[in-house]
Design a protein around this motif. Sequence first.
Motif, PDB file in Angstrom:
ATOM      1  N   TYR A 188       0.805  -1.224   0.104  1.00 50.97           N
ATOM      2  CA  TYR A 188      -0.026   0.039  -0.024  1.00 50.97           C
ATOM      3  C   TYR A 188       0.732   1.120  -0.131  1.00 50.97           C
ATOM      4  CZ  TYR A 188      -3.200  -3.537   1.767  1.00 50.97           C
ATOM      5  OH  TYR A 188      -4.030  -4.766   1.698  1.00 50.97           O
TER       6      TYR A 188
ATOM      7  N   LEU B 270      -0.779   4.317  -1.533  1.00 51.72           N
ATOM      8  CA  LEU B 270      -1.814   4.876  -1.131  1.00 51.72           C
ATOM      9  C   LEU B 270      -1.172   5.716   0.419  1.00 51.72           C
ATOM     10  CD1 LEU B 270      -4.439   2.143  -1.469  1.00 51.72           C
ATOM     11  CD2 LEU B 270      -4.497   4.274  -2.570  1.00 51.72           C
ATOM     12  N   GLN B 271      -0.308   4.925   1.070  1.00 54.58           N
ATOM     13  CA  GLN B 271       0.254   5.458   2.446  1.00 54.58           C
ATOM     14  C   GLN B 271       1.737   5.328   2.385  1.00 54.58           C
ATOM     15  OE1 GLN B 271      -1.358   7.312   4.278  1.00 54.58           O
ATOM     16  NE2 GLN B 271      -2.266   6.080   6.217  1.00 54.58           N
TER      17      GLN B 271
END
Length: 306
Positions: free
Chosen positions: A265, A268-269
């Motif tokens: 991820y 996204l993060q």
Amino acid sequence: MTLTQLATSPPATGPDRSVNDPPSPSESFARAQLRRVFRSWPVRMALGALVGLVLIAIFASWLGTSDPTELSPGARLKGVSAAHWLGTDSLGRDVYSRAIFGSRVSLVVGLGAATISIAIGLLIGVISGYSRSADAIIMRFMDGVMAIPGILLAIALVSLVGANLLTVLIAICIPDIPRVVRLARAVVLSVRSEPYVEAATTLGTRFHVMIWRHIVPSTVAPLIVQGTFIFASAILAESVLSFLGAGIPPETPSWGNIMADGRVYFQLQPGLILFPGLLVSMTVLSINLLGDAMRDGLDPRLSGRL
């Protein structure tokens, strides 16, 4: 000076010196060098950062905002907020709390690997350097151990025993022990030809007295520097192994498995990898700076060399 005087005159750093005796010129010079080296701001900043990380690990229970293992699927992959200072991961766990508690695992692995490797390596290295008959057998065995890649060894141990802190610690220590053995052996071989050691041998000094009084003190300075290197490399090794899935189990927070959980991820993060990665980098850099400072202070002849 007679043989008896030589044999009964240990080095300035020997354990039998009285605390009331004045320091020798070499000891005073080493202290002056250490004071001079530790006056530099980079070294002071590194020492302050390392002390801060140790305090964070000790007081993690009070510094964490929540339970690092608490799952909250409704709050998964949240950004930085008042409730979650560094956001949350894919299972809704607080990244800040996991990073704080992960410092415990990383520091324990680093300190444990350095202590175990130096203790075992010093014992084997002294025997190898002092006993000519055992030297060839021990060093060939050490060469064989060094030929085993650390990552493959860790994967094999995890497959046989299971992933836990002890397995990771053993997998990190085994490749480092031969390096300590080589260093201790080299120091012992150089000390064996010193006049006070030859005089003590001629007078029939017992083996354990010879080792403890005349040989071991000479290995302290280089092993301290080597210990800082092992400390830093062990933290990196634990992060790499956890990142590859062959280290600390995911339910136990460590900087390596935090980054491993967040690599999917990352877009996204980015903080899932960025924040623990910065902690790893800062810790390793601080330890390396302190190791270089101690090297320059304990052996000024190596100052300025890579």
